[in-house]
Design an enzyme around this catalytic site. Structure first.
Site, mmCIF file in Angstrom:
data_model
loop_
_atom_site.group_PDB
_atom_site.id
_atom_site.type_symbol
_atom_site.label_atom_id
_atom_site.label_comp_id
_atom_site.label_asym_id
_atom_site.label_seq_id
_atom_site.Cartn_x
_atom_site.Cartn_y
_atom_site.Cartn_z
ATOM 1 N N ARG A 270 5.747 -3.111 9.251
ATOM 2 C CA ARG A 270 4.551 -2.723 10.018
ATOM 3 C C ARG A 270 4.634 -3.269 11.440
ATOM 4 O O ARG A 270 4.263 -2.603 12.400
ATOM 5 C CB ARG A 270 3.278 -3.227 9.334
ATOM 6 C CG ARG A 270 2.020 -2.677 9.996
ATOM 7 C CD ARG A 270 0.774 -3.338 9.489
ATOM 8 N NE ARG A 270 0.586 -3.052 8.089
ATOM 9 C CZ ARG A 270 -0.136 -3.817 7.280
ATOM 10 N NH1 ARG A 270 -0.715 -4.909 7.733
ATOM 11 N NH2 ARG A 270 -0.274 -3.501 6.007
ATOM 12 N N THR B 225 0.838 -1.210 0.000
ATOM 13 C CA THR B 225 0.000 0.000 0.000
ATOM 14 C C THR B 225 0.868 1.254 0.000
ATOM 15 O O THR B 225 0.595 2.219 -0.722
ATOM 16 C CB THR B 225 -0.916 -0.004 1.248
ATOM 17 O OG1 THR B 225 -1.642 -1.230 1.252
ATOM 18 C CG2 THR B 225 -1.865 1.167 1.244
#
Ligand code: ADE
Length: 352
Positions: A232, A80
């Site tokens: 992440r 993303t």
């Protein structure tokens, strides 16, 4: 599934990242705000980044939109983020949606017909598109045209509608589930792999700098080694360790402090969390080390099969902690050693 909750379709320039969150999800927002905005700031995935720099520079020099791009790989590695960077580098708007959010032809036709030249349509979980929606994308991607179908049966007519020259960026954790006609329409296909600990250490140092958190070299390596190769997760663990450092110490993150905080969080020295360990010990204890089918395992663990396949297993496979065979999953030797079980053939008893 990507663990950031997002609107089915949100818009904004890559600069804003606005409207991306369904609700005020503190942690997702924290991680989102730390993401790199340009390829210069992006750490790791060197080959992918180098190839993108060439493609973006060539497209910009020609004054043309960039070709359609597919990113595949485990969650949390930056698919993303890269889509937003691409839009930012092309100074274009990005429309953000996901496969399951596109239910009816009108959903996709509505989005496509509103795209301007050079704008980026990002479809996350693109392997979850329905067959009908996928078929609309074929002509949209190839000829920048969609065919409205009206009427039924023998009276059905198609009306071609010309689209602007947009760029589709797709992301998937399961490239194998993409149909060949869809896959073939992407001009660039990139696989994102797990990050090396040194790269993750740079990621957490960058984040700590942005946040004004004191983090020493060894502290950053400790967090990096325990982040399952995933930026992440590294940023999430940084948040946990920062809390711990502020409450129990002077706010400074050292190796000893990171170790203590992460052990308390249930993240072990190899980066495995409770679900990882439960997955492995269930195969060891309930299925004699395997092989066991993933559905049976999911039922025993009371988890979704997709969560195991997309989120839990890829890193365990990479580490050799689990082995996939035609008969099912087996626990690998490194997992036995890590969890303190006797080597295969020596029974399932725990040594520690
Ligand atoms: N934050 C999350 N992923 C990153 C990356 N690849 N580079 C820099 N910062 C990041």
């Amino acid at each position: 599934m990507d663990d950031m909750s997002r609107n089915p379709s949100s818009q904004g320039t890559a600069k804003e990242g606005a409207g991306v969150f369904k609700e005020q999800d503190e942690e997702a927002r924290f991680i989102w705000n730390l993401r790199p905005r340009t390829l210069d700031e992006y750490i790791g995935q060197r080959e992918v980044v180098e190839s993108l720099v060439i493609a973006l520079t060539a497209a910009r020099n020609r004054g043309e939109p960039i070709d359609h791009i597919l990113f595949h790989g485990p969650p949390g590695l930056g698919k993303t983020t890269l889509a937003h960077i691409i839009a930012g580098e092309m100074q274009s708007r990005i429309i953000h949606t996901a496969g399951p959010a596109l239910e009816k032809p009108v959903d996709i036709v509505g989005i496509l017909s509103n795209l301007d030249t050079g704008e980026v349509l990002f479809i996350d979980e693109i392997h979850r598109l329905s067959r009908t929606i996928e078929e609309y994308l074929y002509s949209a991607m190839e000829d920048f045209e969609v065919n409205f179908i009206y009427g039924k049966g023998a009276f059905a007519r198609t009306l071609p509608y010309q689209l602007k020259h947009f760029t589709l960026v797709g992301a998937t954790t399961r490239a194998g589930l993409l149909t060949p006609p869809l896959r073939d329409r992407f001009g660039m296909i990139y696989h994102l792999d797990y990050y090396a600990p040194e790269e993750l250490a740079r990621v957490v140092k960058r984040s700590a700098r942005i946040l004004g958190v004191h983090l020493d070299e060894e502290g950053s390596m400790e967090i990096a080694r325990r982040s399952r190769g995933t930026p992440r997760i590294a940023n999430r663990l940084l948040r946990r360790v920062r809390d711990y450092a502020e409450v129990t110490a002077d706010g400074k993150i050292t190796q000893a402090l990171a170790d203590e905080a992460l052990t308390r969080e249930g993240v072990d020295r190899a980066g495995l969390d409770r679900l990882d360990r439960l997955y492995l010990t269930t195969i060891l204890e309930n299925y004699r080390g395997g092989p066991v089918g993933v559905e049976a395992l999911a039922a025993t663990l009371n988890e979704e099969t997709n969560t195991l396949v997309d989120v839990v297993e890829p890193f365990l496979l990479k580490m050799g902690f689990v082995i996939r065979t035609p008969a099912g999953r087996r626990v690998g030797e490194p997992a036995r050693a890590h969890l303190g079980y006797a080597a295969e053939g020596g029974g399932q008893q725990r040594l520690l």
